[in-house]
Design a protein around this motif. Structure first.
Motif, PDB file in Angstrom:
ATOM      1  N   ASP A 153     -16.935   7.550   5.017  1.00 55.43           N
ATOM      2  CA  ASP A 153     -16.544   8.382   6.177  1.00 55.43           C
ATOM      3  C   ASP A 153     -16.713   7.595   7.471  1.00 55.43           C
ATOM      4  O   ASP A 153     -15.863   7.636   8.361  1.00 55.43           O
ATOM      5  CB  ASP A 153     -17.425   9.652   6.252  1.00 55.43           C
ATOM      6  N   PHE A 154     -17.822   6.884   7.559  1.00 54.89           N
ATOM      7  CA  PHE A 154     -18.123   6.137   8.780  1.00 54.89           C
ATOM      8  C   PHE A 154     -17.046   5.073   9.032  1.00 54.89           C
ATOM      9  O   PHE A 154     -16.529   4.929  10.140  1.00 54.89           O
ATOM     10  CB  PHE A 154     -19.504   5.491   8.624  1.00 54.89           C
ATOM     11  N   ALA A 177     -24.161   8.324  11.045  1.00 57.74           N
ATOM     12  CA  ALA A 177     -23.510   9.390  11.789  1.00 57.74           C
ATOM     13  C   ALA A 177     -24.127   9.558  13.174  1.00 57.74           C
ATOM     14  O   ALA A 177     -23.495  10.088  14.085  1.00 57.74           O
ATOM     15  CB  ALA A 177     -23.611  10.689  11.001  1.00 57.74           C
ATOM     16  N   ARG A 205      -6.880   5.319  13.543  1.00 54.52           N
ATOM     17  CA  ARG A 205      -6.802   5.552  14.991  1.00 54.52           C
ATOM     18  C   ARG A 205      -5.846   6.659  15.385  1.00 54.52           C
ATOM     19  O   ARG A 205      -5.838   7.081  16.546  1.00 54.52           O
ATOM     20  CB  ARG A 205      -6.394   4.262  15.734  1.00 54.52           C
ATOM     21  N   LYS A 255      -7.659  15.365  10.521  1.00 53.51           N
ATOM     22  CA  LYS A 255      -8.372  15.723  11.747  1.00 53.51           C
ATOM     23  C   LYS A 255      -7.561  15.316  12.976  1.00 53.51           C
ATOM     24  O   LYS A 255      -7.593  15.955  14.022  1.00 53.51           O
ATOM     25  CB  LYS A 255      -9.725  14.987  11.752  1.00 53.51           C
ATOM     26  N   ALA A 302     -13.606   6.673   9.830  1.00 53.29           N
ATOM     27  CA  ALA A 302     -13.556   7.249  11.184  1.00 53.29           C
ATOM     28  C   ALA A 302     -13.292   6.149  12.217  1.00 53.29           C
ATOM     29  O   ALA A 302     -12.628   6.378  13.223  1.00 53.29           O
ATOM     30  CB  ALA A 302     -14.866   7.966  11.498  1.00 53.29           C
ATOM     31  N   TRP A 303     -13.790   4.961  11.952  1.00 61.39           N
ATOM     32  CA  TRP A 303     -13.545   3.860  12.901  1.00 61.39           C
ATOM     33  C   TRP A 303     -12.131   3.292  12.730  1.00 61.39           C
ATOM     34  O   TRP A 303     -11.445   2.967  13.699  1.00 61.39           O
ATOM     35  CB  TRP A 303     -14.581   2.745  12.678  1.00 61.39           C
ATOM     36  N   ARG A 329      -8.901  12.726   5.243  1.00 55.38           N
ATOM     37  CA  ARG A 329      -9.548  13.756   6.079  1.00 55.38           C
ATOM     38  C   ARG A 329      -9.453  13.367   7.557  1.00 55.38           C
ATOM     39  O   ARG A 329      -9.234  14.209   8.431  1.00 55.38           O
ATOM     40  CB  ARG A 329     -11.012  13.926   5.662  1.00 55.38           C
ATOM     41  N   GLN A 330      -9.614  12.107   7.803  1.00 56.00           N
ATOM     42  CA  GLN A 330      -9.551  11.609   9.176  1.00 56.00           C
ATOM     43  C   GLN A 330      -8.134  11.797   9.744  1.00 56.00           C
ATOM     44  O   GLN A 330      -7.962  12.235  10.882  1.00 56.00           O
ATOM     45  CB  GLN A 330      -9.956  10.129   9.174  1.00 56.00           C
ATOM     46  N   SER A 386     -11.636   9.831   2.448  1.00 58.58           N
ATOM     47  CA  SER A 386     -12.186   9.857   3.817  1.00 58.58           C
ATOM     48  C   SER A 386     -11.072   9.639   4.830  1.00 58.58           C
ATOM     49  O   SER A 386     -11.020  10.316   5.869  1.00 58.58           O
ATOM     50  CB  SER A 386     -13.226   8.748   3.998  1.00 58.58           C
TER      51      SER A 386
END
Ligand SMILES: C[S@@+](CC[C@H](N)C(=O)[O-])C[C@H]1O[C@@H](n2cnc3c(N)ncnc32)[C@H](O)[C@@H]1O
Length: 593
Positions: free
Chosen positions: A61-62, A283, A69, A95, A65-66, A91-92, A88
């Motif tokens: 996830d971490f 997180a 973009r 989002k 998330a990075w 999901r990103q 992951s």
């Protein structure tokens, strides 16, 4: 962080244990378990052979998330396994506004293991996502720059490359990996593990401003075979950031990992290093947390595991010190080809009536008998009487003595002469003798490498390195270096220069030992004037396994009184050495005071 104004405490606790004044337990050191999802046709051996260690979701996830973009980002995992990263990323994307159905177009997963891809499809579908899943050896997958491209340019490449060591990463698999890396301009050696070419090949799929986010073994920072990778990272990317963990994250792999994120077109001057305790802390990271690091242009980056304050302090200490080779170059000990045959005890010598002119006195194989800072003629005698292997066979031809001829004939009967090292010398029964050194250097250490004054006149085998001191420095250095090298600045130097082997053993090759920071000649002279009368007391402590008391005292005398470091800096150096040692051995340092 460097401590300020805290009361002195024993220097060897892990930093996290400071408040409770208890030592770190091994069980505490081990981090979260990676998920292992074996299907009926999979086994731990098969997974190991594919380098299949699955990533904890917090890490995936971490990184996702990075790396992701925007809602239109094309994302690939080149060795996707069961797609923890693609899930992951999906999901990103969602989002950020993508429709779940878009993910089938935006996401690509590659793996050579069909059941993993089937599991991927199910996992993604269970959340309403899809992906273009490609069953292929990643090294066979053409890059987007090639005409038969199947996946297109990517905004992000994320994942956890397989970690298969060179002994198993062989044949055509290795050849393809090395060729793929070479076509990106990275020449990797035959000692390469599989993650390294996977990392390089991945970058070939990125758009110019694309982002790479990978889990890598921490040996990326230290091992020789990864040197071209370290150089490439600095050249290839505009920004490189590393996340270092204090706790082991992949229990099943028993490897420390680092998270590597890189973007844009290079080169870059330095890195940002973010240090966290474990995956759960990821997180909570703050954008301003990472510390800049300018790693050495060549060589290892082991010290990146330390805070930048520690690194600055260590650099200051080391630049005030000398390198070991300013005193003398570390040399290899003798290689016999068969120690059990060529090293001889007094009883065997007598049994075969071997005259001592056919033997050379040696410090017996191993280092266990070397407890203090010196090895004297009396120590050698004691070992001889205890029937240790204190002699090296080194017959003067022609062979005349009956006993000697019989001993060599028995060797031939046992095929000693067929061992490679014996077969390439003539006569096979006369092994080379290393020059008698002034100092022994124990280069395979559990705790730290040691120097030992050789006052015995005995030569050595390759269980140690030898150092012949330069003439002008001989008098002081022979007696003083072994004791005064027991300081925390030297110890942390050994940790960053050496390489950790299985079981946490620290190994230093002669070239690494050569650059070990040790007290400079004037520091040595001043500190020796203070400690030389106490040598017996220190030796007793070392033999009594109270090495930390000796290090504490030498730190006070050498680092504080002679070199002028403040108490807090000395404690910080002690902390840094203990941190690196505990990280390497993953063992508590029990000390009973
Ligand atoms: C470390 S696992 C990572 C799996 C997943 N990305 C994760 O982090 O949970 C490595 C994966 O690489 C796959 N693999 C190994 N060598 C490969 C190769 N040459 N090409 C494609 N996949 C490979 C293995 O089957 C395994 O699923």
């Amino acid at each position: 962080m460097l401590r300020t104004g805290s009361a002195p405490i024993p220097p060897f606790q892990d930093r996290r244990s400071r408040s409770s004044r208890t030592f770190v337990r091994v069980s505490d050191w081990l981090g979260s378990f990676a998920l292992m999802r074996a299907g009926p046709l999979d086994s731990s051996e098969l997974r190991k052979s594919r380098g299949a260690f699955f990533t904890p979701p917090e890490i995936a996830d971490f990184l996702a998330a990075w790396a992701v973009r925007g809602p239109d980002s094309a994302v690939m995992d080149p060795t996707c396994g069961e797609s923890v990263f693609l899930a992951s990323a999906a999901r990103q994307l969602k989002k950020m506004g993508a429709q779940p159905t878009d993910t089938a177009r935006l996401l690509t997963g590659v793996d050579l293991h069909r059941p993993s891809l089937d599991a991927s499809r199910d996992l993604l579908a269970s959340e309403g996502f899809g992906a273009h899943l490609v069953k292929s050896d990643f090294f066979d997958l053409p890059t987007p720059a090639q005409i038969d491209d199947r996946v297109g340019w990517q905004d992000a490449v994320i994942g956890n490359p397989p970690f298969v060591r060179y002994q198993e990463f062989k044949g055509s698999a290795r050849a393809k990996g090395l060729a793929a890396a070479l076509s990106q301009g990275v020449r990797l050696s035959q000692l390469t593990s599989s993650w390294a070419p996977t990392l390089v090949h991945s970058a070939a799929f990125l758009k110019p401003q694309g982002r790479l986010a990978m889990v890598c073994p921490a040996e990326l920072l230290t091992v020789g075979y990864a040197e071209p990778i370290r150089t490439w990272l600095q050249q290839r990317f505009a920004a490189v950031k590393l996340v270092m963990f204090e706790r082991l994250q992949f229990h099943d792999a028993e490897e420390q990992v680092v998270l590597l994120v890189a973007e844009g077109q290079g080169p870059c001057d330095g890195f940002l290093v973010h240090r966290v305790h474990d995956a759960a802390e990821l997180a909570q990271g703050h954008i301003l947390d990472p510390m800049p690091a300018t790693p050495a242009a060549g060589g290892k980056w082991s010290d990146l595991a330390l805070s930048s304050e520690h690194r600055t302090l260590i650099k200051r200490a080391h630049s005030a010190m000398a390198r070991l080779d300013e005193y003398g170059t570390p040399e290899l000990g003798g290689v016999t080809g068969n120690n059990a045959f060529f090293t001889i005890s007094e009883l065997t010598r007598r049994k075969y009536k071997i005259d001592s002119k056919h033997l050379k006195p040696i410090c017996p194989p191993g280092t266990r008998h070397l407890k203090g800072t010196a090895f004297s003629r009396a120590d050698w005698e004691e070992l001889r009487l205890a029937n240790e292997r204190v002699w090296l066979l080194h017959p003067e031809p022609p062979l005349r003595a009956e006993g000697l001829k019989r001993y060599i004939a028995e060797g031939e009967k046992n095929k000693v002469h067929e061992a490679y090292k014996c077969s390439i010398r003539n006569p096979w029964w006369k092994p080379p003798v290393a020059p008698v050194p002034d100092l022994y250097f124990t280069y395979m250490s559990h705790r730290y490498p040691r120097l030992i004054t050789n006052a015995s006149g005995a030569s050595l085998l390759n269980s140690m390195h030898g150092i012949r001191l330069k003439p002008g420095l001989k008098r002081d250095a022979r007696a003083a270096l072994p004791l005064l090298a027991l300081n925390s600045a030297t110890m942390v130097g050994a940790e960053t220069l050496g390489r950790a082997y299985g079981g946490g053993i620290l190994k230093m090759e002669p070239s690494e030992a050569a650059s070990l920071p040790v007290p400079a000649p004037d520091q040595l002279r001043k500190a020796w004037a203070v400690v030389q009368d106490r040598q017996a007391e220190f030796d007793d402590k070392l033999r009594g396994k109270e090495w930390w008391r000796v290090v504490s005292e030498i730190d006070r005398i050498l680092l504080k009184d002679v070199m002028g470091f403040g108490s807090e800096d000395v404690e910080a150096l002690q902390d840094a050495a203990a941190f690196m040692r505990v990280r390497r051995t993953r063992k508590t340092e029990e000390r009973g005071d």
